[in-house]
Design a protein around this motif. Structure first.
Motif, PDB file in Angstrom:
ATOM      1  N   SER A 184       0.829  -1.202   0.000  1.00  0.00           N
ATOM      2  CA  SER A 184       0.000   0.000   0.000  1.00  0.00           C
ATOM      3  C   SER A 184       0.870   1.261   0.000  1.00  0.00           C
ATOM      4  O   SER A 184       0.582   2.234  -0.707  1.00  0.00           O
ATOM      5  CB  SER A 184      -0.935  -0.009   1.226  1.00  0.00           C
ATOM      6  OG  SER A 184      -1.738   1.136   1.248  1.00  0.00           O
TER       7      SER A 184
ATOM      8  N   ASP B 110     -10.074  -2.016  -1.273  1.00  0.00           N
ATOM      9  CA  ASP B 110     -10.666  -0.783  -0.713  1.00  0.00           C
ATOM     10  C   ASP B 110     -12.155  -0.714  -1.023  1.00  0.00           C
ATOM     11  O   ASP B 110     -12.971  -0.307  -0.181  1.00  0.00           O
ATOM     12  CB  ASP B 110      -9.959   0.449  -1.271  1.00  0.00           C
ATOM     13  CG  ASP B 110      -8.550   0.625  -0.716  1.00  0.00           C
ATOM     14  OD1 ASP B 110      -8.273   0.036   0.350  1.00  0.00           O
ATOM     15  OD2 ASP B 110      -7.748   1.337  -1.341  1.00  0.00           O
TER      16      ASP B 110
ATOM     17  N   LEU C 229      -5.413  -3.601  -4.895  1.00  0.00           N
ATOM     18  CA  LEU C 229      -5.660  -2.846  -3.675  1.00  0.00           C
ATOM     19  C   LEU C 229      -6.922  -1.994  -3.803  1.00  0.00           C
ATOM     20  O   LEU C 229      -7.658  -1.799  -2.829  1.00  0.00           O
ATOM     21  CB  LEU C 229      -4.453  -1.955  -3.344  1.00  0.00           C
ATOM     22  CG  LEU C 229      -3.183  -2.689  -2.882  1.00  0.00           C
ATOM     23  CD1 LEU C 229      -2.072  -1.689  -2.602  1.00  0.00           C
ATOM     24  CD2 LEU C 229      -3.461  -3.527  -1.641  1.00  0.00           C
TER      25      LEU C 229
ATOM     26  N   THR D 292       1.321   4.246  -3.000  1.00  0.00           N
ATOM     27  CA  THR D 292       1.230   5.675  -2.692  1.00  0.00           C
ATOM     28  C   THR D 292       2.456   6.422  -3.201  1.00  0.00           C
ATOM     29  O   THR D 292       2.359   7.509  -3.783  1.00  0.00           O
ATOM     30  CB  THR D 292       1.073   5.890  -1.172  1.00  0.00           C
ATOM     31  OG1 THR D 292      -0.046   5.154  -0.704  1.00  0.00           O
ATOM     32  CG2 THR D 292       0.859   7.367  -0.857  1.00  0.00           C
TER      33      THR D 292
END
Length: 305
Positions: free
Chosen positions: A17, A86, A82, A21
């Motif tokens: 994660s 989410d 991911l 980012t």
């Protein structure tokens, strides 16, 4: 890209994660700001991921950050994965925050007619994203075992490990008969005299016990073992048979109000009616109650105080 380990490594998930980012920002500082951590912490996490994968993910200089071929390949796979995670988490949270989906209710017929049916149309109008499935029976179902969200039964029948919410007024049981029946057979003046009358009996369910005819006599409950040649497993049929003069019936007053008001039935032995108890809406204990259940419980509590 080489890997120093095989199989699924759960410890990598937080790091992946962070990787996405950084890759999205192409800046350790901006990624750290977005994540609410220090740049040092971000750099350390990326190094741990690279060590676990055995591949360099970023080209770093003092002026810029760019993805390596391995980093680009990983980003193409990991970023949508991911995003799916989410989305699933958001959906779960939405299910608990926004009332939607199917609400499955198990209820006796009397409870449904008295407490649920009069309010169901308005409830569905208020919550159009909800659908409701109602199963009506007299069996004391294990609502968890058979997949119901909530049940409605008399208080003494609710399992002790359930959360119970009383609904409406206590349900008073009375003996009723038609005017024609009383003209032919007279009115019993005390409960024990019912054994000389034809009584319409009711089973709690197809192979269950008979519904007990209980009366308040000398400051205690007293059961009378009535007899009769007609047996039903549903109170609506019992009331209908009593209106036709088949015999005396033992029913909830609230359930026979219409017939009593129209003069089709007359109540007797009311001074001996036992102390009533309310119906309970019950459901299993949950730390996080789904929105569909919460709004239904709150709605019925407001409508049936």
């Amino acid at each position: 890209m080489q890997s120093t380990s095989s199989g699924h490594n759960p410890a990598l998930l937080p790091g992946l994660s962070v990787f996405v980012t950084v890759a999205r920002n192409l800046s350790f500082a901006r990624a750290a700001s977005e994540l609410g951590v220090s740049s040092t912490a971000v750099s350390k996490t990326i190094k741990q991921v690279e060590a676990a994968l055995g591949a360099r993910l970023f080209n770093r200089t003092t002026r810029s950050v760019s993805l390596t071929d391995a980093g680009s390949q990983l980003l193409k796979t990991v970023e949508p994965a991911l995003a799916s995670v989410d989305s699933a988490i958001d959906q779960i949270r939405s299910d608990y925050d926004q009332p939607s989906g199917e609400l499955r209710i198990n209820s006796s017929h009397v409870a449904f007619v008295s407490l649920i049916e009069p309010h169901l149309t308005e409830f569905l109008r208020l919550y159009p994203a909800l659908s409701v499935e109602v199963s009506i029976d007299n069996v004391l179902s294990d609502i968890v075992g058979v997949g119901f969200d909530v049940g409605v039964r008399l208080g003494h029948t609710v399992q002790q490990d359930m959360i119970g919410v009383p609904l409406g007024l206590p349900q008073h049981r009375i003996v009723v008969g038609s005017p024609d029946y009383f003209r032919q057979h007279g009115e019993p003046k005390e409960p024990q005299l019912l054994i000389a009358h034809t009584c319409i009996r009711q089973r709690l369910h197809t192979r269950g016990q008979f519904y007990e005819w209980v009366f308040w006599v000398n400051d205690r409950n007293q059961q009378v073992n009535v007899t009769g040649n007609v047996i039903y497993d549903e109170m609506r049929a019992v009331v209908s048979a009593a209106c036709k003069g088949v015999g005396l019936a033992y029913v909830f007053r609230q359930f026979a109000e219409k017939e009593l008001a129209e003069g089709k039935l007359r109540a007797v032995l009311e001074p001996f009616s036992p102390v009533g108890e309310p119906f309970y809406l019950y459901y299993p204990h949950r730390t996080h109650m789904p929105a569909k259940l919460r709004v239904f419980v709150d709605y019925l509590k407001a409508k049936c105080p």
